[in-house]
Design a protein around this motif. Structure first.
Motif, PDB file in Angstrom:
ATOM      1  N   GLU A 136     114.545  51.516  49.913  1.00 12.97           N
ATOM      2  CA  GLU A 136     115.150  50.216  50.184  1.00 12.97           C
ATOM      3  C   GLU A 136     115.611  50.047  51.621  1.00 12.97           C
ATOM      4  O   GLU A 136     115.659  48.917  52.130  1.00 12.97           O
ATOM      5  N   TYR A 137     115.931  51.136  52.295  1.00 19.97           N
ATOM      6  CA  TYR A 137     116.452  51.022  53.657  1.00 19.97           C
ATOM      7  C   TYR A 137     115.479  51.582  54.697  1.00 19.97           C
ATOM      8  O   TYR A 137     114.939  50.840  55.519  1.00 19.97           O
ATOM      9  N   LEU A 138     115.218  52.890  54.669  1.00 21.14           N
ATOM     10  CA  LEU A 138     114.390  53.516  55.698  1.00 21.14           C
ATOM     11  C   LEU A 138     112.949  53.018  55.647  1.00 21.14           C
ATOM     12  O   LEU A 138     112.396  52.554  56.658  1.00 21.14           O
ATOM     13  N   PHE A 139     112.309  53.108  54.486  1.00 19.01           N
ATOM     14  CA  PHE A 139     110.906  52.719  54.378  1.00 19.01           C
ATOM     15  C   PHE A 139     110.726  51.234  54.686  1.00 19.01           C
ATOM     16  O   PHE A 139     109.775  50.842  55.370  1.00 19.01           O
ATOM     17  N   ALA A 140     111.628  50.405  54.178  1.00 14.64           N
ATOM     18  CA  ALA A 140     111.517  48.958  54.390  1.00 14.64           C
ATOM     19  C   ALA A 140     111.614  48.608  55.868  1.00 14.64           C
ATOM     20  O   ALA A 140     110.842  47.772  56.371  1.00 14.64           O
ATOM     21  N   ARG A 141     112.567  49.239  56.572  1.00 11.25           N
ATOM     22  CA  ARG A 141     112.714  48.959  58.010  1.00 11.25           C
ATOM     23  C   ARG A 141     111.472  49.394  58.780  1.00 11.25           C
ATOM     24  O   ARG A 141     111.024  48.706  59.696  1.00 11.25           O
ATOM     25  N   LEU A 142     110.916  50.544  58.434  1.00 14.13           N
ATOM     26  CA  LEU A 142     109.739  51.033  59.147  1.00 14.13           C
ATOM     27  C   LEU A 142     108.539  50.117  58.887  1.00 14.13           C
ATOM     28  O   LEU A 142     107.753  49.841  59.803  1.00 14.13           O
ATOM     29  N   GLU A 179     108.695  46.960  58.428  1.00 12.06           N
ATOM     30  CA  GLU A 179     108.913  45.747  59.220  1.00 12.06           C
ATOM     31  C   GLU A 179     108.490  45.927  60.670  1.00 12.06           C
ATOM     32  O   GLU A 179     108.065  44.968  61.323  1.00 12.06           O
ATOM     33  N   ARG A 180     108.610  47.140  61.196  1.00 11.69           N
ATOM     34  CA  ARG A 180     108.339  47.385  62.614  1.00 11.69           C
ATOM     35  C   ARG A 180     106.880  47.715  62.903  1.00 11.69           C
ATOM     36  O   ARG A 180     106.385  47.487  64.012  1.00 11.69           O
ATOM     37  N   THR A 181     106.179  48.295  61.927  1.00  9.04           N
ATOM     38  CA  THR A 181     104.784  48.691  62.150  1.00  9.04           C
ATOM     39  C   THR A 181     104.089  48.862  60.809  1.00  9.04           C
ATOM     40  O   THR A 181     104.729  49.188  59.811  1.00  9.04           O
ATOM     41  N   ASN A 182     102.769  48.628  60.804  1.00 10.32           N
ATOM     42  CA  ASN A 182     101.984  48.898  59.587  1.00 10.32           C
ATOM     43  C   ASN A 182     101.185  50.188  59.711  1.00 10.32           C
ATOM     44  O   ASN A 182     100.371  50.504  58.848  1.00 10.32           O
ATOM     45  N   GLU A 183     101.422  50.916  60.783  1.00 10.04           N
ATOM     46  CA  GLU A 183     100.673  52.148  61.039  1.00 10.04           C
ATOM     47  C   GLU A 183     100.882  53.189  59.950  1.00 10.04           C
ATOM     48  O   GLU A 183      99.989  53.998  59.670  1.00 10.04           O
ATOM     49  N   PHE A 184     102.067  53.153  59.313  1.00 10.98           N
ATOM     50  CA  PHE A 184     102.401  54.205  58.356  1.00 10.98           C
ATOM     51  C   PHE A 184     102.463  53.682  56.919  1.00 10.98           C
ATOM     52  O   PHE A 184     102.993  54.349  56.033  1.00 10.98           O
ATOM     53  N   ASP A 185     101.882  52.518  56.691  1.00 15.97           N
ATOM     54  CA  ASP A 185     101.942  51.930  55.355  1.00 15.97           C
ATOM     55  C   ASP A 185     101.297  52.835  54.302  1.00 15.97           C
ATOM     56  O   ASP A 185     101.820  52.982  53.186  1.00 15.97           O
ATOM     57  N   ALA A 186     100.161  53.431  54.640  1.00 17.76           N
ATOM     58  CA  ALA A 186      99.476  54.289  53.665  1.00 17.76           C
ATOM     59  C   ALA A 186     100.342  55.495  53.303  1.00 17.76           C
ATOM     60  O   ALA A 186     100.441  55.872  52.124  1.00 17.76           O
ATOM     61  N   VAL A 218     106.607  63.420  59.153  1.00 24.57           N
ATOM     62  CA  VAL A 218     105.848  62.230  59.541  1.00 24.57           C
ATOM     63  C   VAL A 218     106.745  60.999  59.668  1.00 24.57           C
ATOM     64  O   VAL A 218     106.782  60.337  60.711  1.00 24.57           O
ATOM     65  N   ILE A 219     107.498  60.690  58.603  1.00 27.35           N
ATOM     66  CA  ILE A 219     108.232  59.427  58.560  1.00 27.35           C
ATOM     67  C   ILE A 219     109.449  59.424  59.472  1.00 27.35           C
ATOM     68  O   ILE A 219     109.699  58.447  60.192  1.00 27.35           O
ATOM     69  N   LEU A 220     110.233  60.489  59.461  1.00 28.60           N
ATOM     70  CA  LEU A 220     111.428  60.495  60.311  1.00 28.60           C
ATOM     71  C   LEU A 220     111.073  60.445  61.799  1.00 28.60           C
ATOM     72  O   LEU A 220     111.676  59.666  62.544  1.00 28.60           O
ATOM     73  N   PRO A 221     110.104  61.232  62.277  1.00 30.51           N
ATOM     74  CA  PRO A 221     109.713  61.071  63.689  1.00 30.51           C
ATOM     75  C   PRO A 221     109.174  59.676  63.988  1.00 30.51           C
ATOM     76  O   PRO A 221     109.435  59.125  65.070  1.00 30.51           O
ATOM     77  N   ALA A 222     108.432  59.087  63.040  1.00 29.12           N
ATOM     78  CA  ALA A 222     107.929  57.722  63.249  1.00 29.12           C
ATOM     79  C   ALA A 222     109.076  56.735  63.353  1.00 29.12           C
ATOM     80  O   ALA A 222     109.068  55.837  64.210  1.00 29.12           O
ATOM     81  N   ALA A 223     110.081  56.907  62.488  1.00 29.84           N
ATOM     82  CA  ALA A 223     111.240  56.014  62.534  1.00 29.84           C
ATOM     83  C   ALA A 223     111.981  56.142  63.853  1.00 29.84           C
ATOM     84  O   ALA A 223     112.447  55.143  64.420  1.00 29.84           O
ATOM     85  N   GLN A 224     112.079  57.361  64.371  1.00 22.20           N
ATOM     86  CA  GLN A 224     112.747  57.561  65.656  1.00 22.20           C
ATOM     87  C   GLN A 224     112.038  56.809  66.773  1.00 22.20           C
ATOM     88  O   GLN A 224     112.672  56.318  67.707  1.00 22.20           O
ATOM     89  N   ARG A 225     110.716  56.719  66.681  1.00 22.05           N
ATOM     90  CA  ARG A 225     109.948  56.019  67.718  1.00 22.05           C
ATOM     91  C   ARG A 225     109.978  54.511  67.546  1.00 22.05           C
ATOM     92  O   ARG A 225     110.009  53.776  68.536  1.00 22.05           O
ATOM     93  N   GLU A 226     109.962  54.023  66.310  1.00 23.48           N
ATOM     94  CA  GLU A 226     109.698  52.611  66.057  1.00 23.48           C
ATOM     95  C   GLU A 226     110.937  51.756  65.808  1.00 23.48           C
ATOM     96  O   GLU A 226     110.929  50.560  66.126  1.00 23.48           O
ATOM     97  N   LEU A 227     111.999  52.316  65.242  1.00 20.88           N
ATOM     98  CA  LEU A 227     113.140  51.494  64.849  1.00 20.88           C
ATOM     99  C   LEU A 227     114.045  51.195  66.033  1.00 20.88           C
ATOM    100  O   LEU A 227     114.141  51.971  66.988  1.00 20.88           O
TER     101      LEU A 227
END
Length: 357
Positions: free
Chosen positions: A231-237, A239-246, A303-312
């Protein structure tokens, strides 16, 4: 005495190289119960992994004769010794998740800085890795002053990790990783129980303890932790990019799969308690669940936490930190936090350590 310092998790590896600490092979890492200690553990593990070093996590406890230093507001039932054990086992789990060899140690002392110095010598450490955030812990450990005393008196080099002004994203990620470590330790304890029982020829396991472990798994990661991530981390990511949707789609499928596996594990426990399932079969079920969770948490942390650090954005991290630290949902009350903390403590306390103590 020699001393270096660095600030922030992301700068850990390059600063280590620049300041020439690649010679170090064994770190002593003092920890306490503050939230920032989770960040310190993460920084230390990253540094040790970069150096190919090992860690001894150390917790110095206040001598009970100095009772005025102990916070009298500690929740009833949350034993002082259990809390110290929890801190060390969580730190150990964090290191093992990253493939870093580690050990744990603790002592009771009136002089905490001297206890840290002595522990480093006894473990043959060649570097003391400490935080310095100037906050007094509930056990009376003022890390700012203790760090200064270690710097002034240690003959072993000291690397100071400044955590006073941490980026907001580091705090939010620290909460997620800390919750991962809690589950990891419960699973590791359960695996230890099973292997010990099998080695003893199928010695019976405590039914109450097994049921408490199942309750923890079903009520904490399945019902509370996963929804927060979705509800929080995945949803925000998303919103910022579709690169990690899969990848996010797969992790959300795994959240549902976790619910199914936890239900199956509960059925296995009840079958064991009813005498319909042997220890070896139960242990196999626990191993299957544990390996599933190792892979799941590894994908999130790798994968997800480093991506969040870059994108959020900073605003995203402010919202995430508030939601995670205050459990911004009626399902995640402060009472629930305290109950799970006490349940975790009971599980760790009831499981024998590998040395039988």
């Amino acid at each position: 005495m020699s001393a270096d310092s660095y600030s922030g998790q992301e700068s850990c590896k390059p600063v280590a190289v620049e300041k020439g600490v690649a010679m170090y092979r064994h770190l002593l890492v003092p920890i306490d119960e503050t939230d920032l200690s989770t960040v310190t553990v993460g920084n230390a593990v990253e540094l040790a992994r970069a150096l190919g070093a090992r860690i001894t996590f150390f917790h110095a406890q206040i001598n009970r004769s100095s009772s005025f230093l102990i916070n009298a507001s500690e929740n009833a039932g949350y034993n002082f010794q259990e809390q110290a054990g929890e801190l060390l086992t969580k730190a150990e789990a964090a290191a093992q998740a990253q493939g870093v060899a580690c050990a744990v140690a603790s002592s009771v002392s009136d002089s905490l800085y001297q206890a840290i110095i002595d522990a480093a010598g006894e473990a043959n450490c060649d570097l003391i890795f400490m935080a310095s955030h100037g906050l007094r812990s509930n056990m009376g450990m003022t890390l700012g002053s203790q760090t200064l005393q270690v710097l002034m008196n240690s003959e072993i080099p000291v690397l100071v990790s400044s955590t006073r002004n941490l980026p907001i994203q580091t705090l939010a990620i620290g909460i997620i990783r800390n919750e991962h470590r809690l589950l990891a330790e419960v699973l590791r304890a359960w695996l230890h129980l099973g292997s010990t029982s099998i080695a003893a020829g199928g010695a019976p396991l405590d039914h109450q303890l097994l049921r408490e472990m199942v309750h923890y798994i079903k009520a904490f990661p399945v019902a509370l932790h996963h929804p927060k991530e979705t509800e929080y981390l995945f949803a925000r990511l998303r919103e910022r990019t579709n690169e990690f949707d899969a990848e996010l789609d797969e992790l959300e499928r795994q959240h549902e799969r976790d619910r199914e596996l936890a239900d199956a594990l509960a059925e296995s426990v009840e079958s064991y308690c009813a005498g319909k399932l042997g220890v070896a079969e139960l242990d196999a079920a626990v191993n299957r669940y544990a390996h599933f969770m190792w892979e799941h948490m590894g994908r999130e942390e790798g994968v997800i936490l480093p991506a969040a650090q870059r994108e959020l954005t900073d605003n995203d991290w402010n919202e995430l930190n508030e939601a995670f630290s205050k459990n911004g949902d009626p399902r995640f009350s402060g009472t629930a936090d305290a109950n799970f903390r006490q349940l975790y403590s009971r599980i760790v306390a009831l499981v024998p350590s590998p040395d039988g103590k």
